[in-house]
Design a protein around this motif. Structure first.
Motif, mmCIF file in Angstrom:
data_model
loop_
_atom_site.group_PDB
_atom_site.id
_atom_site.type_symbol
_atom_site.label_atom_id
_atom_site.label_comp_id
_atom_site.label_asym_id
_atom_site.label_seq_id
_atom_site.Cartn_x
_atom_site.Cartn_y
_atom_site.Cartn_z
ATOM 1 N N ALA A 204 34.527 77.074 45.114
ATOM 2 C CA ALA A 204 33.583 78.194 45.134
ATOM 3 C C ALA A 204 34.312 79.535 45.278
ATOM 4 C CB ALA A 204 32.565 77.988 46.265
ATOM 5 N N GLY A 205 35.608 79.522 45.050
ATOM 6 C CA GLY A 205 36.366 80.770 45.085
ATOM 7 C C GLY A 205 36.777 81.185 46.488
ATOM 8 N N ALA A 206 37.430 82.351 46.550
ATOM 9 C CA ALA A 206 38.043 82.805 47.804
ATOM 10 C C ALA A 206 37.109 83.651 48.653
ATOM 11 C CB ALA A 206 39.308 83.599 47.491
ATOM 12 N N GLY A 207 35.890 83.906 48.160
ATOM 13 C CA GLY A 207 35.010 84.843 48.865
ATOM 14 C C GLY A 207 34.149 84.228 49.936
ATOM 15 N N THR A 208 34.337 82.926 50.230
ATOM 16 C CA THR A 208 33.547 82.303 51.292
ATOM 17 C C THR A 208 34.275 82.484 52.631
ATOM 18 O OG1 THR A 208 34.623 80.201 50.789
ATOM 19 C CG2 THR A 208 32.481 80.594 49.760
ATOM 20 N N ASP A 209 33.599 82.108 53.713
ATOM 21 C CA ASP A 209 34.167 82.332 55.049
ATOM 22 C C ASP A 209 35.175 81.262 55.432
ATOM 23 O OD1 ASP A 209 32.298 84.551 55.596
ATOM 24 O OD2 ASP A 209 30.797 82.947 55.480
ATOM 25 N N ALA A 210 35.167 80.157 54.725
ATOM 26 C CA ALA A 210 36.034 79.023 55.059
ATOM 27 C C ALA A 210 36.241 78.193 53.797
ATOM 28 C CB ALA A 210 35.369 78.179 56.135
ATOM 29 N N GLN A 211 37.177 77.259 53.867
ATOM 30 C CA GLN A 211 37.432 76.353 52.742
ATOM 31 C C GLN A 211 37.476 74.926 53.262
ATOM 32 O OE1 GLN A 211 37.787 77.248 49.460
ATOM 33 N NE2 GLN A 211 37.541 79.414 49.985
ATOM 34 N N PRO A 226 39.434 67.564 40.486
ATOM 35 C CA PRO A 226 38.898 68.738 39.804
ATOM 36 C C PRO A 226 39.872 69.918 39.881
ATOM 37 C CG PRO A 226 37.486 68.055 41.651
ATOM 38 C CD PRO A 226 38.722 67.222 41.715
ATOM 39 N N ARG A 227 39.620 70.954 39.082
ATOM 40 C CA ARG A 227 40.577 72.066 39.021
ATOM 41 C C ARG A 227 40.688 72.839 40.333
ATOM 42 N NH1 ARG A 227 38.864 76.947 35.187
ATOM 43 N NH2 ARG A 227 40.117 78.182 36.624
ATOM 44 N N PHE A 228 39.701 72.708 41.222
ATOM 45 C CA PHE A 228 39.751 73.493 42.457
ATOM 46 C C PHE A 228 40.696 72.907 43.513
ATOM 47 C CE2 PHE A 228 35.860 70.832 42.899
ATOM 48 C CZ PHE A 228 36.188 70.136 44.048
ATOM 49 N N VAL A 229 41.318 71.754 43.208
ATOM 50 C CA VAL A 229 42.201 71.112 44.189
ATOM 51 C C VAL A 229 43.647 71.565 43.985
ATOM 52 C CG1 VAL A 229 43.191 68.894 44.905
ATOM 53 C CG2 VAL A 229 40.729 69.080 44.436
ATOM 54 N N ARG A 230 44.358 71.774 45.106
ATOM 55 C CA ARG A 230 45.803 72.006 45.042
ATOM 56 C C ARG A 230 46.490 70.866 45.810
ATOM 57 N NH1 ARG A 230 48.247 77.632 47.429
ATOM 58 N NH2 ARG A 230 50.123 76.779 48.370
ATOM 59 N N ASN A 231 47.562 70.338 45.214
ATOM 60 C CA ASN A 231 48.292 69.238 45.842
ATOM 61 C C ASN A 231 49.312 69.828 46.829
ATOM 62 O OD1 ASN A 231 50.021 67.179 46.511
ATOM 63 N ND2 ASN A 231 50.100 66.309 44.444
ATOM 64 N N VAL A 250 44.865 78.903 53.427
ATOM 65 C CA VAL A 250 43.477 79.398 53.523
ATOM 66 C C VAL A 250 43.447 80.652 54.392
ATOM 67 C CG1 VAL A 250 41.160 78.908 54.413
ATOM 68 C CG2 VAL A 250 42.407 77.143 53.131
ATOM 69 N N LYS A 251 44.127 80.583 55.511
ATOM 70 C CA LYS A 251 44.070 81.716 56.450
ATOM 71 C C LYS A 251 44.730 82.965 55.884
ATOM 72 C CE LYS A 251 43.251 79.020 60.540
ATOM 73 N NZ LYS A 251 41.986 79.674 60.916
ATOM 74 N N ALA A 252 45.761 82.747 55.049
ATOM 75 C CA ALA A 252 46.460 83.898 54.455
ATOM 76 C C ALA A 252 45.737 84.419 53.207
ATOM 77 C CB ALA A 252 47.886 83.496 54.097
ATOM 78 N N GLY A 253 44.707 83.700 52.773
ATOM 79 C CA GLY A 253 44.002 84.107 51.553
ATOM 80 C C GLY A 253 44.754 83.697 50.284
ATOM 81 N N ASP A 254 45.721 82.760 50.416
ATOM 82 C CA ASP A 254 46.484 82.306 49.246
ATOM 83 C C ASP A 254 45.813 81.141 48.528
ATOM 84 O OD1 ASP A 254 48.376 84.165 49.889
ATOM 85 O OD2 ASP A 254 49.642 82.750 50.991
ATOM 86 N N PHE A 255 44.850 80.507 49.181
ATOM 87 C CA PHE A 255 44.108 79.421 48.554
ATOM 88 C C PHE A 255 42.634 79.618 48.853
ATOM 89 C CE2 PHE A 255 41.853 75.442 48.491
ATOM 90 C CZ PHE A 255 42.198 74.955 47.247
ATOM 91 N N PRO A 256 41.773 79.520 47.853
ATOM 92 C CA PRO A 256 42.044 79.179 46.460
ATOM 93 C C PRO A 256 42.487 80.398 45.647
ATOM 94 C CG PRO A 256 39.685 79.404 46.807
ATOM 95 C CD PRO A 256 40.324 79.595 48.145
ATOM 96 N N ALA A 257 43.302 80.136 44.635
ATOM 97 C CA ALA A 257 43.704 81.182 43.698
ATOM 98 C C ALA A 257 42.773 81.134 42.480
ATOM 99 C CB ALA A 257 45.150 80.944 43.271
ATOM 100 N N GLY A 258 42.997 82.026 41.558
ATOM 101 C CA GLY A 258 42.152 82.080 40.355
ATOM 102 C C GLY A 258 42.133 80.747 39.601
ATOM 103 N N ALA A 259 43.266 80.053 39.606
ATOM 104 C CA ALA A 259 43.365 78.783 38.867
ATOM 105 C C ALA A 259 42.461 77.708 39.449
ATOM 106 C CB ALA A 259 44.820 78.291 38.888
ATOM 107 N N HIS A 260 42.042 77.880 40.707
ATOM 108 C CA HIS A 260 41.196 76.877 41.370
ATOM 109 C C HIS A 260 39.723 77.277 41.386
ATOM 110 C CE1 HIS A 260 45.185 76.914 43.559
ATOM 111 N NE2 HIS A 260 45.195 75.777 42.908
ATOM 112 N N THR A 261 39.391 78.293 40.580
ATOM 113 C CA THR A 261 38.097 78.960 40.736
ATOM 114 C C THR A 261 37.298 78.914 39.434
ATOM 115 O OG1 THR A 261 39.031 80.383 42.435
ATOM 116 C CG2 THR A 261 37.142 81.255 41.277
ATOM 117 N N TYR A 262 35.980 78.834 39.532
ATOM 118 C CA TYR A 262 35.085 78.913 38.369
ATOM 119 C C TYR A 262 34.466 80.315 38.320
ATOM 120 C CZ TYR A 262 35.479 73.874 38.996
ATOM 121 O OH TYR A 262 35.980 72.608 39.177
ATOM 122 N N ASP A 263 34.402 80.893 37.102
ATOM 123 C CA ASP A 263 33.827 82.245 36.978
ATOM 124 C C ASP A 263 32.342 82.181 36.653
ATOM 125 O OD1 ASP A 263 36.281 83.488 37.407
ATOM 126 O OD2 ASP A 263 36.848 83.020 35.336
#
Ligand code: KIV
Length: 263
Positions: A204-211, A226-231, A250-263
């Protein structure tokens, strides 16, 4: 930080501090998730797929969920334990009460259920009786047959409007948290900013309060993801380091990136 409660998560949302949720289904992984510093553990009905080998979460029972919730709860730790109410275990408020009682008595501190407006009475009834509720909107996996597959939801203006209306309704009914799964990032960010309760995103992208991610997915153990997963295991090399890397990203805002996100 001490024992995590709903108030802790509310404060983190207000302060703009991201928090983390990871699924766990047994005591060992629950201990590792706690040690990695995740604020919440989800005993997800994803266990139907990653532990039991089913191709959906539909076969999972309340007994399965209670067993795995008890295993996770025995690990102790500070993370808030959320347990999924499985398919058809909350179709009516009375059924939900019995199912939620079983999970709370097994050690859950909150129950999660998939659905929107139709759950309002059920959510109010549980909350009034002291059972905190996390709602789940967007791609709700228990409805995979109605959706015709695991598909991104909320792509049309009509669908987006309906998910937002559901989110507001479940908050008004008393839900303390919301999981938003597989929705376009702008919609998830909009809902997160409009709600007072914390929103946990997955796909659901980086704009939520948690992941949140499913443990087996972030450890690179699932055959298809799915594409939203990072190994995170591929980047680190141990389970402990992979979990810590997910929390840090997550805390640094580095995940999720654009590649893990649906527009
Ligand atoms: O069951 C589960 O693990 C979930 C997450 C995917 C949010 O509901």
């Amino acid at each position: 930080m001490g024992k995590i409660t709903i108030s802790t998560l509310d404060r983190m949302k207000t302060a703009g501090e991201k928090f983390v949720c990871i699924t766990a289904y047994d005591a060992t992984f629950a201990r590792l998730v706690n040690e990695a510093g995740a604020e919440t553990i989800l005993v997800g009905d994803s266990l139907g797929m990653v532990l039991q080998g089913h191709d959906s979460t539909i076969p999972v029972t309340v007994e399965d969920m209670a067993y795995h919730t008890a295993c996770v709860a025995r690990a102790g730790g500070d993370a808030l334990v959320i347990a999924d109410l499985p398919f058809m275990s909350y179709d009516r408020p009375e059924t939900a009460m019995d199912s939620a009682t079983a999970l709370m008595q097994a050690g859950a501190q909150m129950v999660k259920m998939e659905g929107g407006v139709w759950l309002s009475d059920t959510i109010s009834a549980l909350v009034e009786r002291g059972i905190p509720v996390c709602a789940h909107l967007g791609l709700t996996p228990q409805s995979v047959n109605a959706f015709g597959g695991f598909k991104v939801q909320g792509r049309t203006p009509k669908e987006a409007k309906s998910i937002l209306a559901d989110a507001v309704e479940i908050q008004d009914a008393g839900a303390a948290l919301l999981v938003l799964e597989c929705v376009p990032a702008p919609l998830a960010a909009d809902i997160s900013s409009k709600l007072d309760i914390p929103v946990i995103g997955i796909g659901a992208g980086a704009g939520t309060d948690a992941q949140v991610l499913v443990l087996h997915d972030l450890l690179g153990l699932s055959p298809r993801v799915p594409r939203f997963v990072r190994n995170f295991m591929a980047e680190t090399g141990s389970v402990q380091d992979a979990l810590a890397a997910f929390v840090a990203a997550v805390k640094a805002g580095d995940f999720p990136a654009g590649a893990h996100t649906y527009d």
